[in-house]
Design an enzyme around this catalytic site. Structure first.
Site, short mmCIF file in Angstrom:
data_model
loop_
_atom_site.label_atom_id
_atom_site.label_comp_id
_atom_site.label_asym_id
_atom_site.label_seq_id
_atom_site.Cartn_x
_atom_site.Cartn_y
_atom_site.Cartn_z
N GLY A 1 0.82 -1.22 0.00
CA GLY A 1 0.00 0.00 0.00
C GLY A 1 0.85 1.25 0.00
N ASP A 2 1.64 1.42 1.07
CA ASP A 2 2.49 2.61 1.13
C ASP A 2 3.96 2.21 1.30
OD1 ASP A 2 1.86 3.54 4.62
OD2 ASP A 2 2.23 1.61 3.64
N GLU A 3 4.29 1.03 0.76
CA GLU A 3 5.67 0.54 0.85
C GLU A 3 6.32 0.57 -0.52
OE1 GLU A 3 3.70 -2.83 3.49
OE2 GLU A 3 5.65 -3.40 2.63
#
Lengths: 199, 339
Positions: free
Chosen positions: B238-240
């Site tokens: 997701g936000d990696e």
């Protein structure tokens, strides 16, 4: 059916009447895709449905559309290979007519899976011939008439062609060669192969 | 049996009749056309044709004595067309020699070079059929070739899609694994940066997913901008994000790039008048040449370093060392690098 037939028909329709007519024809034919590949094989039922689709959209008899298709594949620059391969058949138009007996075999030599109906030429008087086409593919005879018309032009011959209906499972074309050397004709040299890139 | 020359011309349009001294007495119409403007009759056979086989023939006498046989020849004049021939003694003695010629495989060039037509070949000759086949097969092959090219293009596009994250256009986890395994196979020295966005959840929660997507796209562009051309940026969750840096020769370079990324990510992003503020934590693993870890080891080590950064208060970067793993509270076996 060999994709080459459908692909050529597609090129004929979109080139002559526009891409939109072709797209609508495939819809009317109930086929979920638009573009055919020349070197793939498709269901036998597609071809007659496509022909009917185009005939419906254009509101023209299928026979007429097919005759134009026959002329197109011989005379259009994209199909130079077809014209050349047919010209190998004979030095003049009458010679070419006699080579039609072998046309299906010749085509099979080039493309193993393309099975065209057999056509047989019979003499019917001086400079008159009957071409008997097996009607294994509906409408093939009309395509042949278009091809013959364009090839006569190519050889510079003046001919009359007449579809005489069906006799004993064979469609009959009556051919009168009025003059073999009526016009100049188009140039053909054995070594001049410019291979088609369209199909 | 005597044969009239007209009949011979029809049956064998490339024949030659020679006298006992090797002079050409008669030539078929096609071979005469090929040798134009030279007139063949009256010439010595070996002056016009170069005999390439049989090799042992030194003079016409040898040829005459050798009896009926196959010949390989070449025109002495340009374009030096290769010819096949067969030699016979039609009257049973040496008084007359007959040679019949054909183009063999040089037929394709010959029809073009000499502008040959159907009339130049005997009606029984398969030359026309051969030309027809060559042309038909070439047309069919080129159509097949074009189809293959199109299919190949479609395959490449499909593969590209499968390795690409559709939101950001970056490589996805699959794409990352392909790149890592390629680097490992090359035994290369490279670094892997695991980057986690800080405070991203807040953006998503307060401004909605559209804002979140916009932030991710902007961050993706910025990361690509802050890394070098040979580096690869992937979005793996997701936000990696993961950045693979190839050809790294000092820790200083790694720290510089990491710092640049953090500073860039921290710049506020404007989304429809709303200011989105996020940051990033980085954990980096530097693979030295000669080390041969597994991909899972590398990613696990990078995670350990990343958690060290997070624990240290975010917006930090940490370079992995085995000591970190001991002090971290992550559950997981110590990885062993195979040398």
């Amino acid at each position: 059916m060999h994709g080459l037939v459908n692909r050529s028909f597609q090129l004929f329709v979109s080139d002559t009447f526009g891409r939109e007519v072709w797209e609508r024809s495939t819809q009317v034919a109930g086929i979920s895709f638009v573009d055919f590949e020349g070197m793939l094989t498709y269901k036998e039922t597609y071809t007659p449905r496509l022909i009917e689709g185009v005939s419906t959209i254009l509101d023209r008899p299928a026979a007429e559309v097919l005759e134009d298709f026959g002329t197109f594949i011989v005379s259009h620059p994209k199909f130079e290979a077809v014209r050349r391969l047919l010209r190998f058949g004979g030095v003049d138009f009458v010679d070419f007519l006699h080579s039609l007996d072998d046309l299906d075999d010749r085509v099979r030599l080039a493309l193993k899976n393309l099975n065209l109906p057999n056509a047989a030429l019979h003499a019917a008087g001086e400079n008159q011939f009957l071409l008997l086409c097996e009607n294994t593919i509906n409408g093939y005879c009309h395509v042949m008439i278009g091809v013959l018309r364009a090839m006569a032009d190519d050889y510079g011959a003046l001919v009359l062609l007449e579809h005489r209906g069906t006799q004993e499972d064979k469609e009959v074309v009556f051919i009168t060669v009025v003059e073999s050397n009526f016009a100049e004709g188009r140039h053909f040299s054995l070594g001049g192969g410019a291979y088609a890139d369209a199909i | 049996m005597q044969m009239r020359s007209e009949a011979l011309a029809i049956l064998c349009p490339m024949h030659l009749l020679l006298d006992a001294q090797g002079y050409i007495l008669q030539a078929g119409p096609t071979i005469a056309k090929v040798c134009q403007p030279e007139a063949l009759v009256g010439k010595r056979f070996l002056d016009v044709f170069d005999l390439t086989r049989p090799r042992a023939i030194a003079c016409f006498g040898d040829l005459q004595a050798a009896g009926a046989q196959k010949l390989h020849l070449k025109l002495r004049a340009a374009p030096h067309t290769a010819l096949k021939g067969v030699l016979v003694h039609p009257s049973g003695d040496d008084s007359v020699i007959m040679i019949n010629l054909s183009f063999g495989i040089s037929i394709i060039d010959a029809v073009r070079d000499f502008e040959l037509t159907n009339a130049d070949f005997a009606a029984t000759d398969l030359a026309i059929e051969m030309l027809y086949l060559v042309e038909a097969k070439t047309a069919a092959m080129s159509a097949s070739y074009l189809l293959n090219m199109r299919l190949q293009g479609a395959r490449i596009a499909a593969e590209e899609q499968a390795y690409t994250d559709t939101l950001t256009g970056l490589k996805n986890r699959r794409g990352l694994e392909v790149i890592l395994s390629r680097l490992l196979k090359q035994n290369a020295s490279f670094a892997v940066m695991q980057i986690d966005l800080d405070y991203f959840k807040a953006v998503n929660d307060t401004l909605g997913h559209a804002a979140g997507d916009f932030v991710l796209q902007t961050v993706a562009q910025n990361m690509v901008a802050e890394t070098r051309e040979q580096d690869v940026v992937a979005r793996v969750g997701g936000d990696e994000f993961t950045v693979v840096l190839s050809e790294v020769n000092s820790e200083g370079v790694l720290r510089k790039i990491g710092q640049r990324i953090i500073e860039r990510v921290e710049k506020p992003i404007d989304y429809q008048g709303h200011e989105c503020r996020i940051s990033a934590s980085i954990g980096t693993v530097w693979i030295q040449p000669g080390e041969m870890p597994e991909i899972s080891d590398i990613l696990s080590d990078a995670d350990v370093a990343l958690y060290a950064s997070k624990n240290a208060g975010r917006a930090m970067q940490t370079l992995y060392s085995p000591d970190l793993r001991k002090s971290s509270n992550l559950v997981g076996p110590q990885t062993e690098r195979r040398q």
